[in-house]
Design a protein around this motif. Structure first.
Motif, PDB file in Angstrom:
ATOM      1  N   LEU A   6      30.007 -10.590  46.408  1.00 34.34           N
ATOM      2  CA  LEU A   6      30.586 -11.659  47.208  1.00 34.34           C
ATOM      3  C   LEU A   6      29.831 -11.707  48.528  1.00 34.34           C
ATOM      4  CD1 LEU A   6      32.898 -13.750  47.736  1.00 34.34           C
ATOM      5  CD2 LEU A   6      34.153 -11.851  48.792  1.00 34.34           C
ATOM      6  N   ASN A   7      29.216 -12.835  48.823  1.00 34.11           N
ATOM      7  CA  ASN A   7      28.494 -12.999  50.079  1.00 34.11           C
ATOM      8  C   ASN A   7      29.457 -13.475  51.169  1.00 34.11           C
ATOM      9  OD1 ASN A   7      26.004 -12.270  49.048  1.00 34.11           O
ATOM     10  ND2 ASN A   7      25.436 -14.360  48.518  1.00 34.11           N
ATOM     11  N   ILE A   8      29.484 -12.753  52.280  1.00 34.03           N
ATOM     12  CA  ILE A   8      30.335 -13.099  53.412  1.00 34.03           C
ATOM     13  C   ILE A   8      29.442 -13.633  54.525  1.00 34.03           C
ATOM     14  CG2 ILE A   8      32.018 -12.292  55.088  1.00 34.03           C
ATOM     15  CD1 ILE A   8      33.075 -11.905  52.335  1.00 34.03           C
ATOM     16  N   SER A   9      29.764 -14.807  55.054  1.00 34.33           N
ATOM     17  CA  SER A   9      29.006 -15.375  56.168  1.00 34.33           C
ATOM     18  C   SER A   9      29.974 -15.753  57.284  1.00 34.33           C
ATOM     19  CB  SER A   9      28.233 -16.622  55.726  1.00 34.33           C
ATOM     20  OG  SER A   9      27.321 -16.319  54.696  1.00 34.33           O
ATOM     21  N   TYR A  10      29.759 -15.198  58.486  1.00 32.86           N
ATOM     22  CA  TYR A  10      30.526 -15.625  59.653  1.00 32.86           C
ATOM     23  C   TYR A  10      29.657 -16.594  60.442  1.00 32.86           C
ATOM     24  CZ  TYR A  10      33.805 -15.907  63.403  1.00 32.86           C
ATOM     25  OH  TYR A  10      34.721 -16.403  64.307  1.00 32.86           O
ATOM     26  N   LEU A  11      30.123 -17.846  60.565  1.00 34.39           N
ATOM     27  CA  LEU A  11      29.299 -18.913  61.110  1.00 34.39           C
ATOM     28  C   LEU A  11      29.678 -19.312  62.525  1.00 34.39           C
ATOM     29  CD1 LEU A  11      29.205 -21.136  57.907  1.00 34.39           C
ATOM     30  CD2 LEU A  11      27.574 -19.389  58.613  1.00 34.39           C
TER      31      LEU A  11
END
Length: 234
Positions: A6-11
């Motif tokens: 699962l790729n987590i991205s905080y934008l």
């Protein structure tokens, strides 16, 4: 452990239209198996979104007032009625492939709620549900709204999810945005924030980091190897 990570991205802060376009792009890539399942975590610039239930009368501000307050307005393709997104609110967009075999779309909604309920428990807060409404509640006040879309996959049997949840972290969210609408068309109940409940001054990004293990537990990504951070802006 799931075989796919699962790729987590905080934008951080992102305008709603930009995030919506990004979701649609990633949904296509996940459908084609060009990208792993992803979870986007961010804050939005002040925005009202109207879902497929389409009750524009629940927006209490005129176009002139929206412009004066700098609040954008979008009619979008998720379920539900009108809600607010803005600074001080953690928004999460899970973009996950759900196989058609044994698929329970209602369970997906309950699982999103469960991840948020788990986070609240860290603060000693008893989050719960109301049978007639989607979302997470603390008593008779709503702390998190949920609205999703199940995009039918073109290359596989199943769906790719988009849209997701919005968790009120900071006190300012209510004054800045929710007073201009009838949230989700619900007049008899109030909204509340994590800061209201804890008396603490909280950072939205840190709350985003704290929800990740709860999301991973509920959806089966329980090992450190299964969850990884990813950049979408490189």
């Amino acid at each position: 452990m799931l075989s796919k990570p699962l790729n987590i991205s905080y934008l951080s802060r992102m305008d709603y239209g930009e995030a919506w376009d990004l979701q649609k792009k990633l949904v296509r890539e996940i459908d084609r198996e060009e990208r792993d399942d992803s979870l986007l975590l961010l804050e939005h610039s002040p925005t009202y979104t109207i879902g497929s239930d389409r009750h524009p009368e629940h927006l209490l501000l005129s176009p002139e007032e929206l412009n004066k307050r700098g609040i954008a307005l979008f009619e979008i393709d998720r379920g539900g009625d009108i809600t607010y997104h803005g600074p001080g609110q953690l928004v999460g967009y899970p973009l996950l492939y759900l196989d058609a075999v044994g698929l329970d779309l209602h369970k997906y909604l309950r699982d999103l709620e469960e991840a948020i309920i788990g986070l609240l428990a860290e603060f000693g807060i008893s989050g719960g549900r109301k049978p007639e409404y989607t979302g997470v509640w603390v008593g008779d006040a709503k702390i998190a709204a949920i609205g999703v879309k199940f995009n039918k996959a073109r290359t596989r049997r199943g769906f790719v999810t988009s849209h997701g949840f919005a968790l009120n972290v900071k006190r300012c969210v209510k004054e800045d945005g929710f007073k201009g609408i009838i949230p989700c068309g619900i007049q008899e109940y109030d909204v509340i924030s994590l800061e209201d409940l804890t008396g603490l001054e909280l950072d939205v990004e840190q709350i985003g980091r704290r929800i990740i293990p709860h999301f991973g537990r509920v959806f089966g990504y329980e090992s450190d190897e299964a969850i990884r951070t990813a950049s979408l802006r490189s």
